[in-house]
Design a protein around this motif. Structure first.
Motif, PDB file in Angstrom:
ATOM      1  N   THR A   9       0.849  -1.204   0.000  1.00  0.00           N
ATOM      2  CA  THR A   9       0.000   0.000   0.000  1.00  0.00           C
ATOM      3  C   THR A   9       0.882   1.251   0.000  1.00  0.00           C
ATOM      4  OG1 THR A   9      -1.654  -1.257   1.223  1.00  0.00           O
ATOM      5  CG2 THR A   9      -1.926   1.133   1.175  1.00  0.00           C
ATOM      6  N   ALA A  10       1.913   1.240   0.834  1.00  0.00           N
ATOM      7  CA  ALA A  10       2.839   2.386   0.861  1.00  0.00           C
ATOM      8  C   ALA A  10       3.490   2.563  -0.508  1.00  0.00           C
ATOM      9  CB  ALA A  10       3.905   2.166   1.938  1.00  0.00           C
ATOM     10  N   TYR A  11       3.878   1.456  -1.140  1.00  0.00           N
ATOM     11  CA  TYR A  11       4.557   1.516  -2.437  1.00  0.00           C
ATOM     12  C   TYR A  11       3.647   2.159  -3.502  1.00  0.00           C
ATOM     13  CZ  TYR A  11       6.814   0.070  -6.760  1.00  0.00           C
ATOM     14  OH  TYR A  11       7.408   0.077  -7.997  1.00  0.00           O
ATOM     15  N   LEU A  60      -8.556 -10.485  -8.685  1.00  0.00           N
ATOM     16  CA  LEU A  60      -7.515  -9.830  -7.874  1.00  0.00           C
ATOM     17  C   LEU A  60      -6.187 -10.566  -8.042  1.00  0.00           C
ATOM     18  CD1 LEU A  60      -7.319  -7.560  -5.551  1.00  0.00           C
ATOM     19  CD2 LEU A  60      -7.225  -9.531  -4.002  1.00  0.00           C
ATOM     20  N   ALA A  61      -6.245 -11.900  -8.022  1.00  0.00           N
ATOM     21  CA  ALA A  61      -5.031 -12.715  -8.124  1.00  0.00           C
ATOM     22  C   ALA A  61      -4.386 -12.560  -9.497  1.00  0.00           C
ATOM     23  CB  ALA A  61      -5.370 -14.171  -7.845  1.00  0.00           C
ATOM     24  N   ARG A  62      -5.207 -12.550 -10.540  1.00  0.00           N
ATOM     25  CA  ARG A  62      -4.653 -12.385 -11.900  1.00  0.00           C
ATOM     26  C   ARG A  62      -3.955 -11.028 -12.043  1.00  0.00           C
ATOM     27  NH1 ARG A  62      -5.901 -15.337 -16.516  1.00  0.00           N
ATOM     28  NH2 ARG A  62      -6.902 -17.317 -16.028  1.00  0.00           N
ATOM     29  N   LEU A  63      -4.623  -9.978 -11.555  1.00  0.00           N
ATOM     30  CA  LEU A  63      -4.010  -8.651 -11.617  1.00  0.00           C
ATOM     31  C   LEU A  63      -2.693  -8.654 -10.829  1.00  0.00           C
ATOM     32  CD1 LEU A  63      -3.949  -5.559 -12.080  1.00  0.00           C
ATOM     33  CD2 LEU A  63      -5.405  -5.317 -10.055  1.00  0.00           C
ATOM     34  N   SER A  64      -2.738  -9.259  -9.652  1.00  0.00           N
ATOM     35  CA  SER A  64      -1.570  -9.219  -8.785  1.00  0.00           C
ATOM     36  C   SER A  64      -0.405 -10.007  -9.374  1.00  0.00           C
ATOM     37  CB  SER A  64      -1.936  -9.764  -7.401  1.00  0.00           C
ATOM     38  OG  SER A  64      -1.324  -9.010  -6.388  1.00  0.00           O
ATOM     39  N   TYR A  65      -0.711 -11.127 -10.020  1.00  0.00           N
ATOM     40  CA  TYR A  65       0.346 -11.917 -10.659  1.00  0.00           C
ATOM     41  C   TYR A  65       1.096 -11.051 -11.680  1.00  0.00           C
ATOM     42  CZ  TYR A  65       2.630 -15.973 -12.745  1.00  0.00           C
ATOM     43  OH  TYR A  65       3.573 -16.877 -13.192  1.00  0.00           O
ATOM     44  N   ARG A  66       0.331 -10.292 -12.451  1.00  0.00           N
ATOM     45  CA  ARG A  66       0.957  -9.410 -13.460  1.00  0.00           C
ATOM     46  C   ARG A  66       1.742  -8.276 -12.784  1.00  0.00           C
ATOM     47  NH1 ARG A  66       1.453 -13.024 -16.990  1.00  0.00           N
ATOM     48  NH2 ARG A  66      -0.463 -13.746 -17.972  1.00  0.00           N
ATOM     49  N   LEU A  67       1.207  -7.785 -11.667  1.00  0.00           N
ATOM     50  CA  LEU A  67       1.929  -6.720 -10.957  1.00  0.00           C
ATOM     51  C   LEU A  67       3.250  -7.237 -10.396  1.00  0.00           C
ATOM     52  CD1 LEU A  67      -1.017  -4.906  -9.086  1.00  0.00           C
ATOM     53  CD2 LEU A  67       0.248  -4.094 -11.091  1.00  0.00           C
ATOM     54  N   THR A  86       8.928  -7.582   0.641  1.00  0.00           N
ATOM     55  CA  THR A  86       8.277  -6.657   1.577  1.00  0.00           C
ATOM     56  C   THR A  86       9.215  -5.502   1.921  1.00  0.00           C
ATOM     57  OG1 THR A  86       7.028  -8.498   2.506  1.00  0.00           O
ATOM     58  CG2 THR A  86       7.132  -6.497   3.832  1.00  0.00           C
ATOM     59  N   THR A  87      10.462  -5.830   2.228  1.00  0.00           N
ATOM     60  CA  THR A  87      11.380  -4.751   2.616  1.00  0.00           C
ATOM     61  C   THR A  87      11.732  -3.867   1.404  1.00  0.00           C
ATOM     62  OG1 THR A  87      13.201  -6.348   2.462  1.00  0.00           O
ATOM     63  CG2 THR A  87      12.369  -5.895   4.645  1.00  0.00           C
ATOM     64  N   ALA A  88      11.797  -4.461   0.216  1.00  0.00           N
ATOM     65  CA  ALA A  88      12.094  -3.644  -0.982  1.00  0.00           C
ATOM     66  C   ALA A  88      10.949  -2.669  -1.265  1.00  0.00           C
ATOM     67  CB  ALA A  88      12.341  -4.541  -2.191  1.00  0.00           C
ATOM     68  N   LEU A  89       9.709  -3.121  -1.096  1.00  0.00           N
ATOM     69  CA  LEU A  89       8.554  -2.226  -1.316  1.00  0.00           C
ATOM     70  C   LEU A  89       8.605  -1.051  -0.333  1.00  0.00           C
ATOM     71  CD1 LEU A  89       5.775  -4.954  -1.762  1.00  0.00           C
ATOM     72  CD2 LEU A  89       6.464  -3.298  -3.518  1.00  0.00           C
ATOM     73  N   TRP A 118      -2.767 -16.663   0.476  1.00  0.00           N
ATOM     74  CA  TRP A 118      -2.418 -15.998  -0.787  1.00  0.00           C
ATOM     75  C   TRP A 118      -2.042 -14.523  -0.600  1.00  0.00           C
ATOM     76  CZ3 TRP A 118      -1.048 -18.886  -4.598  1.00  0.00           C
ATOM     77  CH2 TRP A 118      -1.649 -20.138  -4.806  1.00  0.00           C
ATOM     78  N   GLY A 119      -1.588 -14.174   0.572  1.00  0.00           N
ATOM     79  CA  GLY A 119      -1.290 -12.761   0.829  1.00  0.00           C
ATOM     80  C   GLY A 119      -0.083 -12.246   0.082  1.00  0.00           C
ATOM     81  N   ILE A 120       0.890 -13.101  -0.185  1.00  0.00           N
ATOM     82  CA  ILE A 120       2.061 -12.630  -0.936  1.00  0.00           C
ATOM     83  C   ILE A 120       1.634 -12.392  -2.386  1.00  0.00           C
ATOM     84  CG2 ILE A 120       4.446 -13.128  -1.625  1.00  0.00           C
ATOM     85  CD1 ILE A 120       3.963 -12.824   1.471  1.00  0.00           C
ATOM     86  N   LEU A 121       0.908 -13.362  -2.940  1.00  0.00           N
ATOM     87  CA  LEU A 121       0.408 -13.196  -4.316  1.00  0.00           C
ATOM     88  C   LEU A 121      -0.434 -11.921  -4.430  1.00  0.00           C
ATOM     89  CD1 LEU A 121      -0.329 -14.121  -7.208  1.00  0.00           C
ATOM     90  CD2 LEU A 121      -2.179 -15.474  -6.206  1.00  0.00           C
ATOM     91  N   ASN A 122      -1.382 -11.747  -3.513  1.00  0.00           N
ATOM     92  CA  ASN A 122      -2.390 -10.693  -3.702  1.00  0.00           C
ATOM     93  C   ASN A 122      -2.010  -9.331  -3.125  1.00  0.00           C
ATOM     94  OD1 ASN A 122      -4.206 -12.250  -5.187  1.00  0.00           O
ATOM     95  ND2 ASN A 122      -4.950 -13.249  -3.332  1.00  0.00           N
ATOM     96  N   ALA A 123      -0.825  -9.227  -2.545  1.00  0.00           N
ATOM     97  CA  ALA A 123      -0.438  -7.947  -1.939  1.00  0.00           C
ATOM     98  C   ALA A 123      -0.338  -6.807  -2.956  1.00  0.00           C
ATOM     99  CB  ALA A 123       0.881  -8.103  -1.181  1.00  0.00           C
ATOM    100  N   PRO A 124       0.339  -6.985  -4.099  1.00  0.00           N
ATOM    101  CA  PRO A 124       0.447  -5.836  -5.008  1.00  0.00           C
ATOM    102  C   PRO A 124      -0.919  -5.305  -5.458  1.00  0.00           C
ATOM    103  CG  PRO A 124       2.068  -7.510  -5.590  1.00  0.00           C
ATOM    104  CD  PRO A 124       1.164  -8.128  -4.557  1.00  0.00           C
TER     105      PRO A 124
END
Ligand SMILES: Cc1cc2nc3c(=O)[nH]c(=O)nc-3n(C[C@H](O)[C@H](O)[C@H](O)COP(=O)(O)OP(=O)(O)OC[C@H]3O[C@@H](n4cnc5c(N)ncnc54)[C@H](O)[C@@H]3O)c2cc1C
Length: 441
Positions: free
Chosen positions: A28-30, A74-81, A154-157, A397-403
């Motif tokens: 979210t910050a990113y 959401l997952a499809r979008l996030s995979y591309r992100l 996470t730390t890079a974002l 699926w939080g890592i996948l769907n985070a972006p």
């Protein structure tokens, strides 16, 4: 939400406090930074960024495995992100690569006669998987499965947002400061109705002024049910509405006490629980290929377990398993790690692949994935409370769907609506009337 809009000041950007430095808060910050709002953002983390599931997860990503649920788009979008993020942040830096994904069923003891089906050498099952595998099937290819290193991502974002001006604050969020709000102005409260709006976030007893608060505290987010309360008009004894907003550094104990007594919760059905898992990171002496293994393993006793085995680009192999339905401890520092459960996971990994049997253990850890009662994510504005947003409940699926979650939250905060993906099904409003049914994920 264009401006803070309090006390006649002419701020151009809302003051945004993100509560929680896991991958949801970091993403979210990113994306707020991508929209030019980096300097308006403060991320508050109780311990250190990625100290919980976001630093201890596997990091497996799949394009379409959620297609049969409401999470699919959401997952499809996030995979591309994730593909984009790997380019923007650096694939090596975040541990991103595409992978092969295989389901393998193994046994501790080969079937009578000693003839377990040997599937080694098949291009789909790499040589390093040399245990007693009795079944295998292909689940994904580099076209539709990938991985990241969750802690690194996470730390890079967060670093990317901080480099552009966001603030990372170590502290414990203890409550929200709210004031009464009339609907229809820039509050998020419905026209013609009264409600509340965020004026601050209470961190270690001190109010950090805020126009927007994003609750992204993983399995600890359920505490917001107590923080998000209707005001005096609904029988609250709240003391936060009368001139207490926007007070930098004000001791807030009276505010917190008032918020948590008497008045009605805006989200009485909000309950976030956690499911505990253990994981180990092994460093085998020989290289392993980019084959992710979803396993079923049958002990000689008949017990069946299903650890997941994820080789990483840095030469380590992450293995997780041993799910436990246990209450979430009060904070991430108190998550108890049981050596025996790590040994169990390691034993199964070693039975499937001999190179893992004696591989040194680099890390043994445990964490909780966050779950809402209906197993769907919780993403969006809190009804009748201007500036309050929730972002949690991402299960496994939080890592996948985070972006995608971070992107749609940034859109909601800056433009008033999520334009990249329809996330109506994940609205916190489903908790306004009590506990929703189990819709499945
Ligand atoms: C073993 C395991 C493997 C997984 N593997 C995968 C996978 O391969 N792929 C995938 O997509 N997902 C995976 N997941 C799921 C994923 O890890 C989670 O859904 C995701 O990390 C949740 O992120 P979060 O930011 O919501 O929560 P968290 O990572 O729990 O972060 C919440 C943060 O909030 C902080 N916090 C809490 N309370 C406060 C407070 N009061 N004040 C300040 N800060 C506070 C915490 O300290 C913590 O840092 C896995 C999960 C587990 C447990």
């Amino acid at each position: 939400m264009a401006s803070g809009g309090q006390g006649g000041s002419e701020r151009t950007a809302p003051r945004i406090v993100i509560c929680g430095g896991g991958i949801i808060g970091a993403a979210t910050a990113y994306y707020l930074a991508e929209k030019g709002l980096a300097e308006a953002v403060t991320v508050v983390e109780r311990h250190e960024p990625a100290c919980a599931a976001s630093g201890k997860a596997g990091g497996f990503l799949a394009l379409d495995w959620n297609d049969s649920s409401q999470v699919g788009p959401l997952a499809r979008l996030s995979y591309r992100l994730h593909e984009q993020l790997a380019k923007q942040l650096g694939a090596e830096r975040v541990g991103y690569r595409t992978v092969y994904t295989v389901q393998v069923v193994g046994v501790e003891k080969p079937p009578a006669g000693g003839s377990s089906r040997r599937l080694r050498g098949s291009e789909k099952l790499p040589d390093w998987v040399d245990g007693h595998v009795v079944e295998m099937s292909e689940m994904g290819s580099p076209a539709d499965t990938a991985q990241v290193h969750p802690h690194k991502l996470t730390t890079a974002l967060l670093e990317s947002a901080v480099t552009r001006g966001s603030r990372l604050l170590q502290g414990c969020v203890e409550g929200l400061q709210l004031e009464e709000a009339a609907g229809g102005d820039d509050t998020g409260v419905e026209e013609g109705k009264s409600g509340r709006r965020v004026t601050g976030v209470v961190v270690d007893g001190v109010v950090v002024p805020a126009d927007v608060a994003v609750i992204a505290m993983g399995p600890w987010s359920g505490v917001a049910r107590e923080w998000l309360r209707a005001g005096a008009g609904s029988g609250s004894g709240s003391g936060s509405g009368s001139g207490s907003s926007g007070v930098t550094g004000k001791r807030a104990s009276s505010v917190v006490a008032a918020e948590s007594s008497g008045s009605r919760s805006l989200l009485p059905g909000l309950t976030i629980t956690g499911q505990k898992y253990h994981s180990v990171v092994l460093r085998p002496h020989k290289p392993v290929t980019n084959h992710m293994l979803f396993t079923g393993f049958k002990y000689a006793s008949g017990r069946v377990v299903e650890p997941e085995v994820y080789p990483r680009p840095d030469g380590t192999v992450y293995v997780c398993g041993e799910p436990q339905a246990l209450p979430v401890p009060s904070n991430a520092a108190e998550v108890h790690v049981e050596e025996q459960l790590g040994d169990n996971i390691r034993m199964v990994a070693g039975s499937l692949a001999s190179c893992l049997a004696q591989a040194p253990v680099e890390t043994l850890q445990a964490c909780y994935l966050p779950c809402a009662p209906d197993s769907l994510p919780v993403i969006g504005p809190v009804p009748h409370c201007g500036g309050a947003f929730l972002a949690t409940g991402h299960t496994c699926w939080g890592i996948l769907n985070a972006p995608a979650t971070g992107l749609v939250l940034a859109e909601m905060i800056t433009e008033g609506r999520a334009s990249s993906c329809d996330v109506a099904a994940f609205s916190p409003s489903r908790f306004a009337g009590g506990r929703p049914g189990n819709a499945g994920a």
